[in-house]
Design an enzyme around this catalytic site. Structure first.
Site, mmCIF file in Angstrom:
data_model
loop_
_atom_site.group_PDB
_atom_site.id
_atom_site.type_symbol
_atom_site.label_atom_id
_atom_site.label_comp_id
_atom_site.label_asym_id
_atom_site.label_seq_id
_atom_site.Cartn_x
_atom_site.Cartn_y
_atom_site.Cartn_z
ATOM 1 N N CYS A 1 -0.434 5.684 10.036
ATOM 2 C CA CYS A 1 0.946 4.979 10.508
ATOM 3 C C CYS A 1 0.608 3.776 11.061
ATOM 4 O O CYS A 1 -0.516 3.764 12.094
ATOM 5 C CB CYS A 1 1.523 6.266 11.539
ATOM 6 S SG CYS A 1 2.286 7.580 10.770
ATOM 7 N N CYS B 1 2.272 -2.486 15.556
ATOM 8 C CA CYS B 1 2.324 -1.931 13.964
ATOM 9 C C CYS B 1 1.392 -3.197 13.434
ATOM 10 O O CYS B 1 2.038 -4.346 13.404
ATOM 11 C CB CYS B 1 3.480 -1.725 13.390
ATOM 12 S SG CYS B 1 3.512 -1.463 11.793
ATOM 13 N N CYS C 1 7.714 -4.869 15.471
ATOM 14 C CA CYS C 1 7.069 -3.911 16.453
ATOM 15 C C CYS C 1 5.658 -4.272 16.918
ATOM 16 O O CYS C 1 4.757 -4.646 15.816
ATOM 17 C CB CYS C 1 6.917 -2.398 15.934
ATOM 18 S SG CYS C 1 8.581 -1.815 15.285
ATOM 19 N N GLU D 1 0.961 -1.284 0.028
ATOM 20 C CA GLU D 1 -0.125 -0.063 -0.018
ATOM 21 C C GLU D 1 0.971 1.297 -0.030
ATOM 22 O O GLU D 1 1.817 1.158 0.635
ATOM 23 C CB GLU D 1 -0.804 0.112 1.202
ATOM 24 C CG GLU D 1 -2.021 -1.135 1.245
ATOM 25 C CD GLU D 1 -2.753 -1.024 2.450
ATOM 26 O OE1 GLU D 1 -3.847 -1.703 2.452
ATOM 27 O OE2 GLU D 1 -2.366 -1.063 3.371
ATOM 28 N N CYS E 1 3.588 8.618 0.932
ATOM 29 C CA CYS E 1 4.107 7.615 2.044
ATOM 30 C C CYS E 1 4.172 6.487 1.164
ATOM 31 O O CYS E 1 3.054 5.673 0.778
ATOM 32 C CB CYS E 1 3.112 7.514 3.111
ATOM 33 S SG CYS E 1 3.617 6.404 4.407
ATOM 34 N N CYS F 1 7.034 -6.879 6.546
ATOM 35 C CA CYS F 1 8.128 -6.142 7.343
ATOM 36 C C CYS F 1 9.057 -7.179 7.850
ATOM 37 O O CYS F 1 8.742 -8.199 8.557
ATOM 38 C CB CYS F 1 7.373 -5.057 8.566
ATOM 39 S SG CYS F 1 8.614 -4.172 9.199
#
Ligand code: SAH
Length: 346
Positions: free
Chosen positions: A338, A120, A117, A93, A106, A113
């Site tokens: 975010c 997230c 974290c 995205e 962004c 990933c």
């Protein structure tokens, strides 16, 4: 069966050489290169000033692995989220964020990933693969077009704050930025680009050694090792002392201020001790702090701290002459804020 090569993996010189080796002029390489990068061609047939025979010849040797914007969602605040399909069917995205007269892209650097974290949504997807330089470039080019279409001006800024950890895909991210900043690409100034990292000290030093000209942001979230490694488990391998040292190295070489991204959560980093630790960390190198609003991703393990705590952070940081901004979330209604990028459709 021979496997066709991704034509955008070739440098301009390699493309020129290819044409010469095939009995054509080197100049043809320049023309095709321009189609591939500044004109963002999706297929060889788009290349209208190239003869049909040459286009067919290219087709037999190469593919253009262009991204496809599969789905576009618009938020009530003007934020646009693109679901981007890659040539192998995977999806990432990217987000267009309008602010006043500016638009910021962004972009994602990995599918999923590498890091873990716990606050997230992207981290839950695990890393499937790194994006290629052209796949990162295409996300920017697509958002630039949307910016022109919806807001009548070109894209003004880029943040590498989408899916993935950019410094774990170091070479491809740097190559994409080379393309974005070159005149043959989008001609954007590196000063308008920010790469955000969860904090991989070795790679921060490498950025400094490579003399990059873009901005660096670090997702800090806590300046206390025990807390940080609880919420960002990978950081056990990268204690704050190493992060500090890499940032000092970065600043000594680049003279460029670091931005710390920081979310304040109830019961996690909302104590006076947490604020003091951040103040101390901020003294190491010239910096500014962006306090980011928390975007809940599910079960309630994490909750945004009370407004009073955020105010305490602001006043204590300011008392210590540290620049602090509060960043409101954008595009929350379409899961574009975010930490919310997880290929979910609202
Ligand atoms: N891996 C890089 C790039 C991703 S940037 C990095 O961590 O910097 C995404 C930013 O959003 C990071 O600052 C991240 O810490 C923050 N973030 C992640 N999840 C969030 C959430 N649920 N709410 C608010 N910010 C979040």
């Amino acid at each position: 069966m021979s496997i066709k090569k991704d034509i955008r993996a070739l440098t301009k010189t390699e493309l020129r050489d290819f044409f010469v080796a095939n009995g054509d002029k080197a100049f043809r390489g320049n023309q095709v290169y321009e189609w591939l990068w500044s004109k963002s061609a999706h297929s060889f047939d788009d290349m209208t000033n190239i003869s049909k025979e040459t286009r067919q010849m290219l087709e037999t040797h190469f593919v253009i692995n262009h991204i496809q914007v599969d789905d576009m969602q618009r938020s009530s605040d003007g934020t646009v989220k693109n679901a981007v399909r890659l040539h192998d069917g995977l999806v990432v995205e990217s987000v267009l964020i309008p602010t006043g007269s500016r638009t910021t892209a962004c972009v994602s650097s990995q599918v999923g990933c590498s890091l873990d974290c716990s606050f997230c949504a992207t981290a839950r997807l695990k890393k499937m693969r790194n994006l290629n330089p052209d796949e990162i470039f295409d996300q920017v080019a697509a958002i630039n077009q949307e910016s022109l279409l919806y807001y009548n001006h070109k894209l003004s800024n880029i943040v590498f704050m989408g899916m993935g950890e950019p410094l774990m895909n170091y070479n491809n991210v740097l190559k994409s930025i080379e393309k974005i900043t070159s005149e043959e690409g989008l001609g954007m100034s590196p000063k308008r680009i920010t790469v955000s990292t969860s904090g991989v000290p070795k790679m921060i030093k490498k950025l400094a050694d490579d003399d990059v000209k873009f901005n660096l942001a670090v997702s800090l979230h806590s300046a206390i090792d025990e807390v940080r490694s609880e919420i960002m488990p990978f950081s056990k391998a990268f204690p704050l002392i190493d992060l500090k040292e890499s940032l000092e190295y970065w600043y000594a070489k680049t003279n460029s201020r670091v931005t710390y991204e920081y979310v304040v959560w109830e019961g996690i980093n909302d104590s006076k001790e947490a604020i003091q630790a951040l103040v101390k960390f901020c003294k190491y190198v010239p910096c500014k702090v962006n306090l980011i609003e928390y975007n809940p991703i599910d079960d309630g393990d994490f909750q945004q701290a009370k407004p009073q705590t955020i105010d305490d952070y602001i006043s204590i940081l300011e008392m210590n002459d540290i620049i602090v901004n509060v960043r409101r979330s954008r595009g929350k209604d379409i899961d574009a804020a975010c930490g919310q990028l997880a290929n979910k459709k609202s």
